[in-house]
Design a protein around this motif. Structure first.
Motif, mmCIF file in Angstrom:
data_model
loop_
_atom_site.group_PDB
_atom_site.id
_atom_site.type_symbol
_atom_site.label_atom_id
_atom_site.label_comp_id
_atom_site.label_asym_id
_atom_site.label_seq_id
_atom_site.Cartn_x
_atom_site.Cartn_y
_atom_site.Cartn_z
ATOM 1 N N ASN A 72 12.718 -1.422 3.164
ATOM 2 C CA ASN A 72 11.768 -2.326 3.816
ATOM 3 C C ASN A 72 11.209 -3.357 2.829
ATOM 4 O OD1 ASN A 72 9.459 -3.272 5.330
ATOM 5 N ND2 ASN A 72 8.260 -1.643 4.372
ATOM 6 N N SER A 96 14.455 1.617 7.432
ATOM 7 C CA SER A 96 13.498 0.920 6.561
ATOM 8 C C SER A 96 13.114 1.722 5.326
ATOM 9 C CB SER A 96 12.245 0.534 7.354
ATOM 10 O OG SER A 96 11.544 1.693 7.716
ATOM 11 N N ALA A 114 6.597 -0.145 8.818
ATOM 12 C CA ALA A 114 6.847 -1.087 7.716
ATOM 13 C C ALA A 114 5.653 -1.993 7.465
ATOM 14 C CB ALA A 114 8.092 -1.904 8.033
ATOM 15 N N GLY A 169 3.254 -1.806 0.769
ATOM 16 C CA GLY A 169 4.355 -0.872 0.553
ATOM 17 C C GLY A 169 4.001 0.244 -0.408
#
Lengths: 447, 447
Positions: B163, B204, B332, B336
């Motif tokens: 992702n 992802s 996602a 992150g």
């Protein structure tokens, strides 16, 4: 353990005035000319483009110009900026020189450009302007003006050189984050843009063309004005806050500079750094001033010293400067901020007088120097700033050879986080440069 | 003019030891278990993954662990980091609270991750390791380890959650700039990766999966080891350099913190910030510790407190922690670095004991807080760090309502220059947020 010398000034040590070198020049500058008549331009003509207070400042000969309180307040967000001794770079280069860099990359948009953006937005606001247009190369200037516009409630429209528009999407994001609008130049939205595009589609563009587009929009408007990020006297004036801080910081260290170095595109970060020191040379001090420019756009090194237009279409006043010709379109190099056909009249004259020495660097040498800097000093420099590092590295190696304890000062004008792809595309073509041990051989740095 | 308070420590004030809270805990931590046997793990088992000196450190109960000289030398490149009073944010929020932030974003790769990356690279190097593998979410950890690997001459191979691999090409450039190699996870190069991919193409990914891939490569190798950027005790230990500096800096100001706030993914920047202060609460001090996590991956707020694996395939020791289950694949989101199913055992236990309070934030509230911070304090924060800002903003507004002069301290773990597209994609969906005046209404910040 190793030590890092960082000279931080206190908030209250922020300079309260900008320094105007025109009060101290031992010669008279050649005035800008009206492009329509070739006569000395008058303030009213300049007001077709700029607001009144900027025009007055451009023409002022006062030695110190007070920084307005609202501008000081905005400076306080990120200034004073640090002067850092490049201990780790010195050690790596095994040089007896002491190297200091003034770091402008911690500003809100990552470069020195905010210093003048904030001042210009403020003056436009007080003059009743509601919208600013401008050009940008790598995007540093466009993002700085978007930020400043947001601070003072002005709309900002940016014409971004198409070459950079395509290769630097992150810079567009930054402008938009601060509510600026951005379009590629040359483009279809202005007559100048359409003319430039006639010859070639997707023309990579130049700063000179983007300036023409930005000016065309504002000509004779009462509420829209144009804002320039470099070249003119008032822009260099605002940037002297850099050099004035460096003066105090070197004084705190008891250091006298032997060489002062900066990268040179239009001349704003270079001028801002050196001008407060230049007057010392009129009093006999021995300081070398080195302007580092790209070999592919060597305005100061290879240009002619003559009157020329600041933009490609011929809207700006004619300026006496080193120029490669307003039609010159530099190749699409990574240091987009240095792709300008001309140079600040003030810097041009100092070159002409032999006070400033220009050096043109090949792109690869600058990226090698930048990588060395990132790995030793822990800051990823903007491609423009890599030129100044390359200049400092050459001087430091020279000092090693002569054994002299030189004091080398340079301005690291910006952070390179948004230009990482430039580094890697260069490095991938030269994998050996990634070898840190090989990098130790100065020959590779010097090439 | 306005003033900005920045507390800079001198080089010689850099802490010489990390602080190990296990020496001061009034309870015994539950030990990691061997995933094959469910028995308490022994050091030899852990050495299948980590080098000897890291394993010893993971198990140490010494209160202070000296920072090796070569690590101090590398820290000196960017540490001590500043503690900054958020004067402009305070003014904007019209709060009686004093807000301070510890800024880790000036490190060579833009986040706190270098603090442990350098230490881990050093220990691996001294133990004869030549290659490190690791996972990375947003890329902050992968770039920090690439930088550290380059410094100590180690090869670094990074598995980047797919992702982020797709949405953050600049982070890949940074890893490559420092000679790291990077591949998307899950990928075809490991058995774990191929298994994860079986169900869905272009999955992802998650940090848990990337950890499995990175560990699979090193299992039982003598020269390759795995390096983890968060969660484990030794990682939090290395990060205590943050909190130890904050302690000194607050002392210089004569301030006692009411709230200490950080974003929380695996727990390294949060733990590094709070652990030196947690022991004070055992002695009766009243400090509130707030872990800010994303609503879409609320390990501490919604997870179960039990033994679980640190990775998706089940290679790591079983850790007693808050977990959403090792199979959990978070949506996602932009932050992150916070997409982890588990949490540091140390932080988990402190939550269980009621010492740390977790709060889960919706993504938009964090971006609004981040934009407010960029516009007032002049630093563009990483999406992860925006969670800490959101936490601080909530507390500051609370203080305004109660009229209390609280002292709010948070760690701004990283710079967001490489995450600009996350901001703009959110903002474009909510144009009103770009209106700075509207942003003034606290209701928009609070949502």
């Amino acid at each position: 353990m190793k030590k890092r010398t960082v000279v931080n000034l206190k908030s209250e040590e922020l300079p309260r005035s900008w320094y105007n070198i025109k009060a101290d020049l031992p010669f008279k500058m050649d005035p800008p000319l009206n492009p329509a008549t070739n006569e000395v331009i008058n303030p009213e003509d300049m007001m077709a483009i700029f607001p009144k207070s900027i025009v007055e400042q451009e023409m002022s000969e006062e030695r110190f110009i007070p920084i307005p309180e609202p501008v000081l307040d905005e400076y306080a967000v990120f200034r004073p900026s640090p002067l850092i001794r490049a201990t780790f770079l010195e050690e790596y280069l095994n040089t007896p020189a002491r190297i200091y860099y003034k770091y402008e990359g911690n500003s809100p948009t990552g470069s020195h450009k905010t210093n003048t953006a904030i001042a210009q937005a403020y003056y436009n606001k007080t003059d009743g302007i509601t919208e600013l247009t401008t050009e940008t190369g790598a995007g540093q200037w466009g993002s700085a003006l978007s930020y400043a516009g947001r601070k003072f409630g002005l709309t900002v429209r940016v014409f971004m050189v198409r070459n950079s528009f395509q290769s630097k999407p992150m810079r567009q994001h930054m402008m938009r984050m601060f509510d600026g609008t951005v379009e590629p130049s040359p483009g279809e939205n202005t007559e100048s843009g359409r003319n430039f595009l006639k010859d070639r589609k997707n023309f990579s563009g130049s700063l000179g063309m983007a300036i023409s587009e930005a000016i065309e929009i504002v000509l004779n408007s009462k509420t829209k004005k144009y804002s320039l990020g470099s070249v003119l006297d008032h822009v260099l004036l605002h940037q002297t806050v850099i050099g004035l801080e460096v003066e105090k910081q070197l004084e705190m260290l008891g250091e006298k500079p032997s060489s002062i170095i900066g990268c040179h595109g239009g001349g704003s970060n270079f001028g801002g750094t050196i001008l407060p020191f230049v007057k010392r040379t009129f009093n006999g001090d021995d300081i070398e001033f080195i302007a580092c420019e790209p070999e592919s756009c060597p305005s100061l090194s290879k240009g002619e010293y003559r009157y020329d237009s600041g933009d490609s279409a011929g809207f700006t006043p004619l300026l006496k400067m080193y120029t490669l010709g307003r039609e010159f379109v530099p190749p699409a190099i990574h240091a987009g901020g240095l792709r300008y056909h001309g140079a600040a009249p003030l810097i041009s004259r100092l070159v002409k007088e032999g006070i400033v020495t220009p050096i043109a660097f090949p792109q690869e040498e600058t990226f090698r120097a930048g990588l060395l800097f990132a790995t030793t000093e822990g800051i990823i420099p903007a491609p423009e700033s890599c030129h100044a590092i390359a200049g400092a590295v050459r001087k430091a190696i020279e000092a090693r050879e002569t054994g002299e304890e030189k004091v080398i000062v340079f301005t690291l004008s910006g952070n390179g986080a948004l230009d990482l792809s430039s580094f890697t595309s260069t490095l991938e073509a030269h994998r050996d440069v990634l070898n840190f041990d090989k990098l130790r051989e100065s020959s590779i740095v010097e090439q």
